[in-house]
Design a protein around this motif. Structure first.
Motif, PDB file in Angstrom:
ATOM      1  N   VAL A  37       0.842  -1.198   0.000  1.00 14.52           N
ATOM      2  CA  VAL A  37       0.000   0.000   0.000  1.00 14.52           C
ATOM      3  C   VAL A  37       0.879   1.250   0.000  1.00 14.52           C
ATOM      4  CG1 VAL A  37      -1.783   1.264   1.254  1.00 14.52           C
ATOM      5  CG2 VAL A  37      -1.810  -1.246   1.239  1.00 14.52           C
ATOM      6  N   PRO A  38       0.858   2.049  -1.062  1.00 15.09           N
ATOM      7  CA  PRO A  38       1.690   3.257  -1.113  1.00 15.09           C
ATOM      8  C   PRO A  38       1.214   4.324  -0.128  1.00 15.09           C
ATOM      9  CG  PRO A  38       0.988   2.581  -3.324  1.00 15.09           C
ATOM     10  CD  PRO A  38       0.171   1.799  -2.344  1.00 15.09           C
ATOM     11  N   ASN A  39       2.126   5.197   0.242  1.00 14.68           N
ATOM     12  CA  ASN A  39       1.792   6.326   1.104  1.00 14.68           C
ATOM     13  C   ASN A  39       0.657   7.148   0.498  1.00 14.68           C
ATOM     14  OD1 ASN A  39       3.930   5.504   2.643  1.00 14.68           O
ATOM     15  ND2 ASN A  39       5.207   7.291   2.281  1.00 14.68           N
ATOM     16  N   GLY A  40      -0.242   7.599   1.364  1.00 13.63           N
ATOM     17  CA  GLY A  40      -1.314   8.491   0.934  1.00 13.63           C
ATOM     18  C   GLY A  40      -2.469   7.824   0.224  1.00 13.63           C
ATOM     19  N   SER A  41      -2.494   6.505   0.188  1.00 16.19           N
ATOM     20  CA  SER A  41      -3.567   5.792  -0.508  1.00 16.19           C
ATOM     21  C   SER A  41      -4.874   5.849   0.272  1.00 16.19           C
ATOM     22  CB  SER A  41      -3.185   4.323  -0.720  1.00 16.19           C
ATOM     23  OG  SER A  41      -2.040   4.198  -1.528  1.00 16.19           O
ATOM     24  N   ILE A  42      -5.964   5.616  -0.430  1.00 15.61           N
ATOM     25  CA  ILE A  42      -7.275   5.435   0.198  1.00 15.61           C
ATOM     26  C   ILE A  42      -7.482   3.936   0.368  1.00 15.61           C
ATOM     27  CG2 ILE A  42      -9.762   5.821   0.006  1.00 15.61           C
ATOM     28  CD1 ILE A  42      -9.088   8.216  -1.813  1.00 15.61           C
ATOM     29  N   VAL A  43      -7.707   3.500   1.616  1.00 16.95           N
ATOM     30  CA  VAL A  43      -7.746   2.069   1.945  1.00 16.95           C
ATOM     31  C   VAL A  43      -9.089   1.712   2.562  1.00 16.95           C
ATOM     32  CG1 VAL A  43      -6.730   0.259   3.384  1.00 16.95           C
ATOM     33  CG2 VAL A  43      -5.255   1.976   2.301  1.00 16.95           C
ATOM     34  N   LEU A  44      -9.676   0.629   2.084  1.00 18.05           N
ATOM     35  CA  LEU A  44     -10.873   0.052   2.681  1.00 18.05           C
ATOM     36  C   LEU A  44     -10.509  -1.329   3.193  1.00 18.05           C
ATOM     37  CD1 LEU A  44     -13.986   0.230   3.162  1.00 18.05           C
ATOM     38  CD2 LEU A  44     -14.256  -0.930   0.954  1.00 18.05           C
ATOM     39  N   ASP A  45     -10.681  -1.544   4.499  1.00 15.79           N
ATOM     40  CA  ASP A  45     -10.303  -2.790   5.162  1.00 15.79           C
ATOM     41  C   ASP A  45     -11.573  -3.506   5.621  1.00 15.79           C
ATOM     42  OD1 ASP A  45      -8.971  -4.810   6.481  1.00 15.79           O
ATOM     43  OD2 ASP A  45      -8.086  -3.521   8.025  1.00 15.79           O
ATOM     44  N   LEU A  46     -11.874  -4.643   4.998  1.00 16.53           N
ATOM     45  CA  LEU A  46     -13.106  -5.378   5.290  1.00 16.53           C
ATOM     46  C   LEU A  46     -12.870  -6.405   6.391  1.00 16.53           C
ATOM     47  CD1 LEU A  46     -14.424  -6.021   1.672  1.00 16.53           C
ATOM     48  CD2 LEU A  46     -14.682  -4.002   3.106  1.00 16.53           C
ATOM     49  N   CYS A  47     -13.847  -6.546   7.286  1.00 15.02           N
ATOM     50  CA  CYS A  47     -13.702  -7.426   8.450  1.00 15.02           C
ATOM     51  C   CYS A  47     -12.431  -7.038   9.200  1.00 15.02           C
ATOM     52  CB  CYS A  47     -13.667  -8.892   8.033  1.00 15.02           C
ATOM     53  SG  CYS A  47     -15.090  -9.429   7.057  1.00 15.02           S
ATOM     54  N   CYS A  48     -12.325  -5.750   9.504  1.00 16.20           N
ATOM     55  CA  CYS A  48     -11.075  -5.178  10.004  1.00 16.20           C
ATOM     56  C   CYS A  48     -10.749  -5.578  11.430  1.00 16.20           C
ATOM     57  CB  CYS A  48     -11.103  -3.661   9.880  1.00 16.20           C
ATOM     58  SG  CYS A  48     -12.335  -2.835  10.938  1.00 16.20           S
ATOM     59  N   GLY A  49     -11.724  -6.107  12.186  1.00 16.33           N
ATOM     60  CA  GLY A  49     -11.463  -6.446  13.576  1.00 16.33           C
ATOM     61  C   GLY A  49     -11.016  -5.213  14.349  1.00 16.33           C
ATOM     62  N   PRO A  50     -10.005  -5.335  15.203  1.00 18.22           N
ATOM     63  CA  PRO A  50      -9.527  -4.171  15.957  1.00 18.22           C
ATOM     64  C   PRO A  50      -8.602  -3.257  15.152  1.00 18.22           C
ATOM     65  CG  PRO A  50      -8.372  -6.136  16.670  1.00 18.22           C
ATOM     66  CD  PRO A  50      -9.412  -6.589  15.686  1.00 18.22           C
ATOM     67  N   ASP A 100      -8.782   3.082  -3.178  1.00 20.31           N
ATOM     68  CA  ASP A 100      -7.689   2.647  -4.055  1.00 20.31           C
ATOM     69  C   ASP A 100      -7.385   1.171  -3.821  1.00 20.31           C
ATOM     70  OD1 ASP A 100      -7.400   5.314  -4.922  1.00 20.31           O
ATOM     71  OD2 ASP A 100      -5.961   5.764  -3.332  1.00 20.31           O
ATOM     72  N   TYR A 101      -7.305   0.800  -2.541  1.00 25.45           N
ATOM     73  CA  TYR A 101      -6.965  -0.571  -2.164  1.00 25.45           C
ATOM     74  C   TYR A 101      -8.049  -1.123  -1.247  1.00 25.45           C
ATOM     75  CZ  TYR A 101      -2.441   0.488  -4.143  1.00 25.45           C
ATOM     76  OH  TYR A 101      -1.448   0.841  -5.026  1.00 25.45           O
ATOM     77  N   VAL A 102      -8.610  -2.252  -1.639  1.00 20.92           N
ATOM     78  CA  VAL A 102      -9.619  -2.935  -0.826  1.00 20.92           C
ATOM     79  C   VAL A 102      -8.975  -4.206  -0.285  1.00 20.92           C
ATOM     80  CG1 VAL A 102     -11.897  -4.009  -0.786  1.00 20.92           C
ATOM     81  CG2 VAL A 102     -11.496  -1.967  -2.195  1.00 20.92           C
ATOM     82  N   ILE A 103      -8.979  -4.330   1.034  1.00 18.19           N
ATOM     83  CA  ILE A 103      -8.219  -5.379   1.713  1.00 18.19           C
ATOM     84  C   ILE A 103      -9.146  -6.269   2.532  1.00 18.19           C
ATOM     85  CG2 ILE A 103      -6.456  -5.811   3.498  1.00 18.19           C
ATOM     86  CD1 ILE A 103      -5.235  -3.072   2.695  1.00 18.19           C
ATOM     87  N   MET A 104      -8.859  -7.572   2.517  1.00 13.99           N
ATOM     88  CA  MET A 104      -9.501  -8.505   3.443  1.00 13.99           C
ATOM     89  C   MET A 104      -8.449  -9.478   3.926  1.00 13.99           C
ATOM     90  SD  MET A 104     -12.737 -11.129   2.985  1.00 13.99           S
ATOM     91  CE  MET A 104     -13.995  -9.856   2.917  1.00 13.99           C
ATOM     92  N   GLN A 105      -8.273  -9.546   5.240  1.00 13.31           N
ATOM     93  CA  GLN A 105      -7.276 -10.443   5.819  1.00 13.31           C
ATOM     94  C   GLN A 105      -7.943 -11.459   6.739  1.00 13.31           C
ATOM     95  OE1 GLN A 105      -4.199  -8.659   8.316  1.00 13.31           O
ATOM     96  NE2 GLN A 105      -2.765 -10.265   7.708  1.00 13.31           N
ATOM     97  N   ALA A 106      -7.701 -12.728   6.419  1.00 14.37           N
ATOM     98  CA  ALA A 106      -8.122 -13.844   7.282  1.00 14.37           C
ATOM     99  C   ALA A 106      -9.622 -13.863   7.543  1.00 14.37           C
ATOM    100  CB  ALA A 106      -7.363 -13.810   8.607  1.00 14.37           C
ATOM    101  N   SER A 107     -10.418 -13.495   6.534  1.00 14.81           N
ATOM    102  CA  SER A 107     -11.867 -13.439   6.731  1.00 14.81           C
ATOM    103  C   SER A 107     -12.680 -13.972   5.567  1.00 14.81           C
ATOM    104  CB  SER A 107     -12.303 -11.991   7.014  1.00 14.81           C
ATOM    105  OG  SER A 107     -11.771 -11.527   8.226  1.00 14.81           O
ATOM    106  N   LEU A 108     -12.031 -14.350   4.473  1.00 17.03           N
ATOM    107  CA  LEU A 108     -12.795 -14.800   3.309  1.00 17.03           C
ATOM    108  C   LEU A 108     -13.603 -16.060   3.624  1.00 17.03           C
ATOM    109  CD1 LEU A 108     -13.229 -13.967   0.323  1.00 17.03           C
ATOM    110  CD2 LEU A 108     -11.444 -15.624  -0.282  1.00 17.03           C
ATOM    111  N   TYR A 109     -13.103 -16.883   4.542  1.00 20.18           N
ATOM    112  CA  TYR A 109     -13.802 -18.122   4.894  1.00 20.18           C
ATOM    113  C   TYR A 109     -15.179 -17.864   5.497  1.00 20.18           C
ATOM    114  CZ  TYR A 109     -12.763 -17.483   9.869  1.00 20.18           C
ATOM    115  OH  TYR A 109     -12.704 -17.008  11.152  1.00 20.18           O
TER     116      TYR A 109
END
Length: 201
Positions: A37-50, A100-109
């Motif tokens: 993820v580059p500096n200054g990006s717009i980030v959407l984090d799905l199932c972000c937890g804490p 810009d970047y849509v992220i999902m970590q450890a939640s697709l299941y």
């Protein structure tokens, strides 16, 4: 009525559980994503937890971050610390905010047996890339009955337990339908997770 698992009731308990599961690879699972993820990006984090990805690894990059999670306590903590967050059950068909970047970590299941609807919405929301990092070695699929039971009981974020998990073969099989968009894939967190990067063309 689903009962939220213990680790989803406290950010501290959540982090302790992740430390126990990932050991010395704990930090690398977040760094593998943050480095994309580059500096200054717009980030959407799905199932972000804490939102540990944001607080520990993205905040210093001056990103514009929004976290979505079904857990109202996690989202309240995120917004109190100055970031944007929304309480959202991602099983709904509601469109996702663009980023810009849509992220999902450890939640697709959580979306098995067919995660394609949420993946399709992620792709529509992403201006640049979708980043998915998913566990492929899971406690809940352990050969030990006790370990498997513990794994299943500890992974309900408040919408019900999910007995199905990915392994590397089934995750690769899922992403075959998106092969024209997959830029790269690689193992992370000491081989416990596999990361897929999909680019908008």
């Amino acid at each position: 009525m689903p009962s939220t698992s213990l680790i989803y009731r406290s950010s501290s308990l959540y982090e302790l559980a992740m430390l126990a599961l990932y050991g010395r690879h704990y930090g690398s699972r977040y760094r593998a994503i943050a480095e994309l993820v580059p500096n200054g990006s717009i980030v959407l984090d799905l199932c972000c937890g804490p939102a540990l990805l944001y607080h520990r690894y993205l905040r210093h990059k001056s990103v514009r971050y929004t976290g979505l999670d079904v857990n109202a306590e996690f989202i309240d903590r995120l917004t109190r610390r100055g970031a944007s967050g929304q309480v959202r059950d991602l099983r709904s068909e509601e469109a996702l905010p663009e980023a810009d970047y849509v992220i999902m970590q450890a939640s697709l299941y959580h979306f098995l047996p067919d995660p394609s609807p949420v993946m399709d919405r992620m792709l529509r929301a992403a201006r640049r890339q979708v980043i998915v990092s998913e566990p492929i070695r899971n406690l809940s699929s352990s050969d030990s009955r006790l370990a498997a039971l513990v794994g299943k009981l500890l992974t309900d974020p408040g919408v019900g337990n999910h007995s199905q998990r990915f392994n590397e073969a089934s995750l690769d099989q899922f992403f075959l339908r998106y092969r024209s968009l997959v830029q790269q894939s690689f193992l992370a967190a000491g081989g416990r997770e596999k990361l897929y990067i999909l680019s908008r063309r």
